[in-house]
Design a protein around this motif. Sequence first.
Motif, mmCIF file in Angstrom:
data_model
loop_
_atom_site.group_PDB
_atom_site.id
_atom_site.type_symbol
_atom_site.label_atom_id
_atom_site.label_comp_id
_atom_site.label_asym_id
_atom_site.label_seq_id
_atom_site.Cartn_x
_atom_site.Cartn_y
_atom_site.Cartn_z
ATOM 1 N N ALA A 163 0.805 -1.230 0.000
ATOM 2 C CA ALA A 163 0.000 0.000 0.000
ATOM 3 C C ALA A 163 0.834 1.274 0.000
ATOM 4 C CB ALA A 163 -0.931 0.013 1.214
ATOM 5 N N GLY A 164 2.134 1.174 0.028
ATOM 6 C CA GLY A 164 2.960 2.376 0.100
ATOM 7 C C GLY A 164 3.213 2.995 -1.257
ATOM 8 N N ARG A 165 3.931 4.094 -1.257
ATOM 9 C CA ARG A 165 4.236 4.811 -2.492
ATOM 10 C C ARG A 165 5.031 3.936 -3.458
ATOM 11 N NH1 ARG A 165 5.108 9.554 -5.279
ATOM 12 N NH2 ARG A 165 7.127 9.640 -6.341
ATOM 13 N N GLN A 166 5.942 3.099 -2.935
ATOM 14 C CA GLN A 166 6.736 2.258 -3.821
ATOM 15 C C GLN A 166 5.849 1.382 -4.696
ATOM 16 O OE1 GLN A 166 9.226 0.441 -0.727
ATOM 17 N NE2 GLN A 166 11.020 1.215 -1.821
ATOM 18 N N MET A 167 4.804 0.811 -4.104
ATOM 19 C CA MET A 167 3.937 -0.067 -4.888
ATOM 20 C C MET A 167 3.048 0.734 -5.833
ATOM 21 S SD MET A 167 5.287 -2.685 -3.967
ATOM 22 C CE MET A 167 4.445 -3.460 -5.339
ATOM 23 N N ALA A 168 2.709 1.962 -5.451
ATOM 24 C CA ALA A 168 1.946 2.819 -6.369
ATOM 25 C C ALA A 168 2.805 3.178 -7.579
ATOM 26 C CB ALA A 168 1.479 4.081 -5.642
ATOM 27 N N VAL A 169 4.085 3.494 -7.337
ATOM 28 C CA VAL A 169 5.001 3.779 -8.442
ATOM 29 C C VAL A 169 5.175 2.553 -9.324
ATOM 30 C CG1 VAL A 169 7.420 4.294 -9.001
ATOM 31 C CG2 VAL A 169 6.254 5.596 -7.210
ATOM 32 N N PHE A 170 5.352 1.390 -8.698
ATOM 33 C CA PHE A 170 5.533 0.141 -9.440
ATOM 34 C C PHE A 170 4.311 -0.130 -10.320
ATOM 35 C CE2 PHE A 170 7.901 -4.126 -8.645
ATOM 36 C CZ PHE A 170 7.928 -4.381 -10.005
ATOM 37 N N THR A 171 3.121 0.020 -9.741
ATOM 38 C CA THR A 171 1.887 -0.235 -10.493
ATOM 39 C C THR A 171 1.764 0.719 -11.680
ATOM 40 O OG1 THR A 171 0.792 -1.011 -8.480
ATOM 41 C CG2 THR A 171 -0.628 -0.357 -10.316
ATOM 42 N N TRP A 172 2.012 2.003 -11.441
ATOM 43 C CA TRP A 172 1.945 2.984 -12.530
ATOM 44 C C TRP A 172 2.957 2.643 -13.629
ATOM 45 C CZ3 TRP A 172 6.332 6.039 -13.382
ATOM 46 C CH2 TRP A 172 6.225 6.913 -14.453
ATOM 47 N N ALA A 173 4.183 2.299 -13.254
ATOM 48 C CA ALA A 173 5.213 1.994 -14.246
ATOM 49 C C ALA A 173 4.862 0.742 -15.039
ATOM 50 C CB ALA A 173 6.565 1.818 -13.553
ATOM 51 N N TYR A 174 4.333 -0.260 -14.373
ATOM 52 C CA TYR A 174 3.953 -1.519 -15.031
ATOM 53 C C TYR A 174 2.855 -1.284 -16.061
ATOM 54 C CZ TYR A 174 2.190 -6.337 -15.425
ATOM 55 O OH TYR A 174 1.787 -7.555 -15.893
ATOM 56 N N VAL A 214 6.004 14.167 -15.762
ATOM 57 C CA VAL A 214 6.244 13.710 -14.398
ATOM 58 C C VAL A 214 5.102 14.142 -13.490
ATOM 59 C CG1 VAL A 214 7.732 13.991 -12.385
ATOM 60 C CG2 VAL A 214 8.757 13.612 -14.628
ATOM 61 N N GLU A 215 4.613 15.366 -13.676
ATOM 62 C CA GLU A 215 3.486 15.835 -12.864
ATOM 63 C C GLU A 215 2.259 14.961 -13.084
ATOM 64 O OE1 GLU A 215 2.843 19.915 -13.773
ATOM 65 O OE2 GLU A 215 4.630 20.630 -12.700
ATOM 66 N N ALA A 216 2.005 14.597 -14.350
ATOM 67 C CA ALA A 216 0.855 13.724 -14.653
ATOM 68 C C ALA A 216 1.055 12.347 -14.005
ATOM 69 C CB ALA A 216 0.684 13.588 -16.160
ATOM 70 N N ALA A 217 2.292 11.869 -14.051
ATOM 71 C CA ALA A 217 2.580 10.568 -13.439
ATOM 72 C C ALA A 217 2.377 10.620 -11.931
ATOM 73 C CB ALA A 217 4.006 10.144 -13.766
ATOM 74 N N GLU A 218 2.852 11.685 -11.302
ATOM 75 C CA GLU A 218 2.690 11.831 -9.855
ATOM 76 C C GLU A 218 1.214 11.886 -9.477
ATOM 77 O OE1 GLU A 218 4.735 11.463 -7.573
ATOM 78 O OE2 GLU A 218 6.759 11.961 -8.251
ATOM 79 N N ALA A 219 0.411 12.532 -10.326
ATOM 80 C CA ALA A 219 -1.028 12.592 -10.051
ATOM 81 C C ALA A 219 -1.641 11.193 -10.093
ATOM 82 C CB ALA A 219 -1.715 13.507 -11.057
ATOM 83 N N GLU A 220 -1.196 10.377 -11.036
ATOM 84 C CA GLU A 220 -1.715 9.009 -11.137
ATOM 85 C C GLU A 220 -1.251 8.160 -9.956
ATOM 86 O OE1 GLU A 220 -3.633 5.595 -12.294
ATOM 87 O OE2 GLU A 220 -3.947 7.676 -12.903
ATOM 88 N N ILE A 221 -0.009 8.360 -9.547
ATOM 89 C CA ILE A 221 0.520 7.629 -8.383
ATOM 90 C C ILE A 221 -0.258 8.004 -7.129
ATOM 91 C CG2 ILE A 221 2.543 7.411 -6.879
ATOM 92 C CD1 ILE A 221 4.227 7.794 -9.508
#
Length: 592
Positions: A163-174, A214-221
Motif C-alpha cells: 500500500a505504500g508509495r513504492q507499490m503505487a510507483v511500481f503499479t503505474w510503471a507496469y 512527471v506531474e501527470a505521473a505523480e497525479a496518477e501515483i
Amino acid sequence: MFLALRTEVEDALREALSTLELPTDDLGIEEPPDDVDSVLASSVAFRLAGELGVAPPQAAADVADEIDTDELTYVSRVETQGPYLNFLPSEAYFAETLANGTDDDYGTLPNRDESVVVEHTSANPTGPVHVGRARNPIIGDAVANVLDAAGYDVDRHYYVNDAGRQMAVFTWAYETFDEDDLETEPERDRIEYDLVRYYRKGNEFLEEGPESEVEAAEAEIDAIMQGLEEGDEATYERVSEVVDQVLGGMKECLARLPAEFDEFVKETRFMFDGSTDDVVSRIQDLEESVYEEDAWQLELDEYGIDKNLVFLRSDGTSLYPTRDLAHHEWKFDNYDRAVTVLGEDHKLQAEQLRQTLELLGNDTDPLRQVLYSYVNLPEGKMSTRRGTGVDLDDLLDEAIDRAREEVETRLDDRIRDDDLDEADVERIAHQVGIGAVRYDIVAKQPTKAITFEWDRALDFEAQSAPYVQYVHARCCGILEEAGIDLETGTSEVETDVDASLLETPEERDLLETIARFPSVIDAAADDLEPHQVATYTREFAERFNAFYRECPVLADDVDPDLREARLALVAAARHTIANALSVLGVAAPRSM
C-alpha cells in the motif's frame, strides 16, 4: 534428561535450604567448567556464607550434607569443590539419555499450549531479494523453528507492504511502459527479475522525465494511493497484479534457503477492514498527537524517543507505521505472543511502534523484537552484471558451485565410492552449499555485523556447516555398515542395551552432550537466540569426533554387547545432530 536432572537439583537444593531455614529464591545453578566431572553446579554457598556465619566452602558442605542422593534418580552424588556444589549424574541419567536419544523427534519439548506468530523477512515486493537482507529470513526461520521445537504453536508470517508509495510507483510503471521501453534484459528467467525493470524504469522517469509528464505521473501515483486508502477494489486489483507476481518470484527465491511461510499478510487488509482508520482516530485523541508540517504526528520525546511518529499525511492517507499498528493489535488479538525480526535500521521504528501501542492501551509484554545487523560480502568477491547489487540468488548459486567443486575435489583425492553418482554429488553440493550460507549467518549473534567469507563457511575441517554435517554423514555411514536400513526412516538399532558399558570419558562426554540438547532448545527459545543451537552443534561435533577416534564401534575385537551399546549411542548422536541442524534450517546429508 538434562532438564529432568536440573529440576531434580533445583528441588533438592530448595529442600536442603528450607531445612537449614535459609532463603530459596536464588539457587546459583550453573554449568560447571569442562574440566569438572559434574553436569551441574551451584554457587549458592557464596550467598549463604554470611547468613550461616561460615566461610563459603563450609557453607557448601553444610548444604551438601542436607541432600539425600538416595532419594534422587538422576544424581548419583553431590561433591563440594571449595564453595561450589557439584552434582554428578547417575547411571539412570545415562541410560534414559541413550533411550530417549534414539527417538526420531528427540529434542522436541512438550506442547506448551501457547501460540506465537513470528514475522520475518517482509521485504518490499519491488524486486529480487537482496543479499544484504538475507539475514532476516535465515534468522527468522531459525527463530520460528526453535520455538516450534520448544513446544509452541508457531505461525510464520510475511507482512506484505502493498500500500505504500513504492507499490503505487511500481503499479503505474507496469501499466505505463512496454517491453520496448526497457533498456535491459532480465538478469534471471523469473518473474520478479522481469518486472523489477519496470520499477527501475519508472523511478528513472520520475527523476529525469519531462516536468509536465512527471506531474501527470505523480497525479496518477497519488490516485492509486488514495484509491487504496478509500478501499477501492479496482485499485486493489491493479496493485495486486504487480504485487502478487513479484511476491511469487520472491517466494521461489526464499524457498531455496528454505524459508517458507504460513501466511502472507497484506497491509491493505488493515485499511479495508477499517482498523487503520480506528487506529488513526484513537491516536488523534491522544494528548501527544499534534498536527504540524502538514502531517499528523505523535510526539514521543517524553518517552525517550526523539523523533515524532508521523501517522497521517495532510491528504488523509496513512503511512506504513500506522497500518503496522493495526497489524500488531490484530496479532495481539489472535496470538499469545508475537515475535518480529527486523534489520538494525528499523530500531527507531520498533521503539516508536512499541511506545505507541502502549499509549493506545495495549500490553506489549507479548511482543519481542529481534534486531540484526546486515551481511556484508568481501570486496570484489561477487558482483552482478548490472551493478544493481548482489541478490540472494547470486549468493546461493555461488555457494552451490563452490560446494560442488569442493566435493568433487575430495572425491578425486580418494577412491571414488561407486554408490556416489553425479546426482548424489549435486545433492550434496546443494545441501552443503546452502547449509554453509545458513549456518555461517545464523551462528553469529544477530546484533553483530558479519562479513560472509567463503573459505570459512565451506571449510570441512573448521567449525562450519560442513564440519557439523559430516558428523551426521559419519553416523549414517557407521549405521549402514552395521546393516541398519536408513532408507525407511526407521531405526533398527537395538535400544535395550546396557548403557553402563559406555564408560570411557569420550562415551560419557558424548552422552552428556546428547542429554543437554533439549535444554539448549529450551534456552534458545526463551532468549530467541538460535545461534545457541549452532554453538551446541560445534561442541557436539567435537565430542562425537573424539568418540569416533577413541571408541571403535564395528571392529572385530569389540565385545558384542558393547558393540550394540555403541551403535545405540551412534543412533542417538545421529538423531540429535540431525534435529539440531533441522532447527537451524541446515540439511543433514547421509553422505559427504
